[in-house]
Design an enzyme around this catalytic site. Structure first.
Site, PDB file in Angstrom:
ATOM      1  N   SER A 165     -28.513 -15.381-140.636  1.00 37.32           N
ATOM      2  CA  SER A 165     -28.288 -14.647-139.390  1.00 37.32           C
ATOM      3  C   SER A 165     -29.622 -14.494-138.686  1.00 37.32           C
ATOM      4  O   SER A 165     -30.684 -14.500-139.320  1.00 37.32           O
ATOM      5  CB  SER A 165     -27.697 -13.264-139.688  1.00 37.32           C
ATOM      6  OG  SER A 165     -27.712 -12.435-138.532  1.00 37.32           O
ATOM      7  N   TYR A 214     -27.693  -4.836-143.908  1.00 35.78           N
ATOM      8  CA  TYR A 214     -27.237  -6.190-143.604  1.00 35.78           C
ATOM      9  C   TYR A 214     -28.440  -7.068-143.255  1.00 35.78           C
ATOM     10  O   TYR A 214     -28.582  -8.187-143.768  1.00 35.78           O
ATOM     11  CB  TYR A 214     -26.255  -6.161-142.437  1.00 35.78           C
ATOM     12  CG  TYR A 214     -25.816  -7.527-141.963  1.00 35.78           C
ATOM     13  CD1 TYR A 214     -24.833  -8.228-142.650  1.00 35.78           C
ATOM     14  CD2 TYR A 214     -26.395  -8.118-140.840  1.00 35.78           C
ATOM     15  CE1 TYR A 214     -24.440  -9.497-142.226  1.00 35.78           C
ATOM     16  CE2 TYR A 214     -26.001  -9.369-140.413  1.00 35.78           C
ATOM     17  CZ  TYR A 214     -25.026 -10.053-141.097  1.00 35.78           C
ATOM     18  OH  TYR A 214     -24.640 -11.307-140.675  1.00 35.78           O
ATOM     19  N   THR A 236     -17.485 -21.324-149.072  1.00 35.06           N
ATOM     20  CA  THR A 236     -17.164 -19.964-149.496  1.00 35.06           C
ATOM     21  C   THR A 236     -16.905 -19.108-148.261  1.00 35.06           C
ATOM     22  O   THR A 236     -17.289 -19.450-147.152  1.00 35.06           O
ATOM     23  CB  THR A 236     -18.300 -19.349-150.326  1.00 35.06           C
ATOM     24  OG1 THR A 236     -19.428 -19.062-149.474  1.00 35.06           O
ATOM     25  CG2 THR A 236     -18.733 -20.287-151.447  1.00 35.06           C
ATOM     26  N   GLY A 237     -16.212 -17.990-148.461  1.00 42.00           N
ATOM     27  CA  GLY A 237     -15.852 -17.156-147.318  1.00 42.00           C
ATOM     28  C   GLY A 237     -14.945 -17.886-146.362  1.00 42.00           C
ATOM     29  O   GLY A 237     -15.056 -17.744-145.141  1.00 42.00           O
ATOM     30  N   ALA A 238     -14.004 -18.650-146.930  1.00 35.44           N
ATOM     31  CA  ALA A 238     -13.188 -19.561-146.120  1.00 35.44           C
ATOM     32  C   ALA A 238     -11.878 -18.952-145.635  1.00 35.44           C
ATOM     33  O   ALA A 238     -11.091 -19.641-144.988  1.00 35.44           O
ATOM     34  CB  ALA A 238     -12.884 -20.828-146.918  1.00 35.44           C
ATOM     35  N   SER A 239     -11.633 -17.688-145.913  1.00 35.29           N
ATOM     36  CA  SER A 239     -10.331 -17.112-145.569  1.00 35.29           C
ATOM     37  C   SER A 239     -10.198 -16.728-144.111  1.00 35.29           C
ATOM     38  O   SER A 239      -9.085 -16.571-143.597  1.00 35.29           O
ATOM     39  CB  SER A 239     -10.057 -15.885-146.459  1.00 35.29           C
ATOM     40  OG  SER A 239     -11.097 -14.932-146.320  1.00 35.29           O
ATOM     41  N   GLY A 250     -12.564 -16.325-139.987  1.00 35.20           N
ATOM     42  CA  GLY A 250     -13.782 -16.448-139.216  1.00 35.20           C
ATOM     43  C   GLY A 250     -14.445 -17.810-139.292  1.00 35.20           C
ATOM     44  O   GLY A 250     -13.801 -18.858-139.203  1.00 35.20           O
ATOM     45  N   ILE A 251     -15.758 -17.803-139.473  1.00 34.07           N
ATOM     46  CA  ILE A 251     -16.548 -19.024-139.490  1.00 34.07           C
ATOM     47  C   ILE A 251     -16.078 -19.972-140.584  1.00 34.07           C
ATOM     48  O   ILE A 251     -15.950 -21.187-140.361  1.00 34.07           O
ATOM     49  CB  ILE A 251     -18.039 -18.689-139.683  1.00 34.07           C
ATOM     50  CG1 ILE A 251     -18.583 -17.953-138.453  1.00 34.07           C
ATOM     51  CG2 ILE A 251     -18.850 -19.959-139.953  1.00 34.07           C
ATOM     52  CD1 ILE A 251     -19.945 -17.323-138.669  1.00 34.07           C
ATOM     53  N   GLY A 252     -15.820 -19.454-141.775  1.00 32.16           N
ATOM     54  CA  GLY A 252     -15.406 -20.306-142.883  1.00 32.16           C
ATOM     55  C   GLY A 252     -14.097 -21.009-142.619  1.00 32.16           C
ATOM     56  O   GLY A 252     -13.942 -22.202-142.909  1.00 32.16           O
TER      57      GLY A 252
END
Length: 334
Positions: A144, A157, A15-18, A20-22
């Site tokens: 984090s 956050y 997930t969050g693959a669009s 950065g890290i993903g």
């Protein structure tokens, strides 16, 4: 010790693959032979990642969705089942950030942040377990170092990452009690050079920045993919972050005073007007590179994940000190 498949034999959901890290994790997983299933809110950005993987000979599928909606997460799991017969590793990486003093935080924004960072992790974990408890595999949650201590200006956050840590630790215990064949890992990065800082919600009136050193997204991807093959409890990415966590545990009152004195200034720059963010809608991924060669490598993380090194512990300790020295002595990257 639980046995996990080699990455080349796995299907990995991220997930969050669009960006950065993903994005970096997906590309590197595919390079190593894994089939990848990508989720994020930005359809165009996901398609770009999938096409990048395909042009390099890899296999990827994608589906746009919001991790804050359980039905969207279920749809991604169903896509993995339809295309590849299931999955072996599930990575909960989606996340958003916010720079705002607690008394100035808009409640609707804070709830939206928790929908992504915390509830997105909960939805992903519980959906993934329906498959992983039957077939075995790895669940990797990206937390984090902010989940280990309080962070001024990033209080909400930090609170969301504390919640992710508590959820992940409790889930691991419950699965252990069941004897479920699932490895649960929490990855804890320090500051990472990704587009997240350019898309952050910011009510301070000043430029948001992350304290140096900024670690490369590749370092977090390395940790995630290591956990996909080797059961781990926690992985810190960045020796500086590990030392900060140890400092907060060993001398909490002193750590609070240091953070109160220097924390805000380390994270805020010049005055800045309002700008777009990615909290309620996808952000700007124009700055995202396939494998952004920005940020520093972490000797600490590499050493702690090297099972063949007879001096791994000593190297890890020296690596942490080396990373800290870099943060103090080397020029900062903004």
């Amino acid at each position: 010790m639980m046995k996990l498949k080699p990455l080349a034999e796995q299907t990995v959901v991220i997930t969050g693959a669009s960006s950065g890290i993903g994005r970096v994790t997906a590309i590197r997983a595919a390079r190593r032979g894994a089939r990848v299933v990508l989720m994020g809110r930005d359809e165009a950005a996901l398609r770009d990642v999938a096409e990048t993987i395909a042009t390099r000979g890899g296999t990827a599928r994608h589906r746009a969705g919001d991790v804050g909606r359980e039905e969207d997460v279920e749809a991604v799991a169903n896509l993995a089942a339809l295309e590849f017969g299931g999955f072996d590793t599930w990575v909960n990486n989606a996340g958003v950030a916010m720079f705002s003093r607690l008394e100035e935080t808009v409640e609707a924004d804070a709830r939206r942040l928790f929908d992504t960072n915390f509830w997105g992790t909960v939805h992903g974990s519980l959906v993934a377990l329906k498959t992983l408890k039957l077939s075995g595999g790895a669940l990797v949650n990206v937390g984090s170092i902010a989940g280990d201590f309080g962070v001024p200006v990033q209080g909400m956050y930090s609170a969301s990452k504390h919640a992710v840590r508590a959820f992940t630790d409790t889930l691991r215990i419950e699965l252990e009690a069941e004897g479920a064949p699932v490895s649960v890992t929490l990855v804890k990065p320090a500051a990472v050079a990704t587009p997240i800082i350019g898309n952050v919600v910011n009510t301070t009136g000043r430029e948001a920045k992350l304290p140096a050193p900024h670690y490369a997204p590749e370092e977090v991807a390395h940790a995630i993919l290591y956990a996909a093959e080797h059961p781990q409890r926690d992985i810190y990415v960045g020796g500086t972050g590990r030392l900060m966590s140890l400092f907060a545990q060993a001398a909490p009152h002193l750590a609070d005073k240091v953070s109160a004195r220097f924390g805000e200034e380390a994270q805020l720059g010049e005055p800045q007007g309002e700008r777009a963010d990615n909290l309620h809608a996808p952000g700007d991924h124009a700055a995202a590179a396939d494998e952004a060669d920005t940020g520093r490598r972490s000797l600490y993380t590499r050493a702690t994940l090297d099972p063949n090194s007879p001096v791994a512990a000593a190297t890890a300790a020296s690596g942490a000190l080396f990373d800290l020295a870099l943060s103090i002595l080397a020029p900062r990257r903004n």
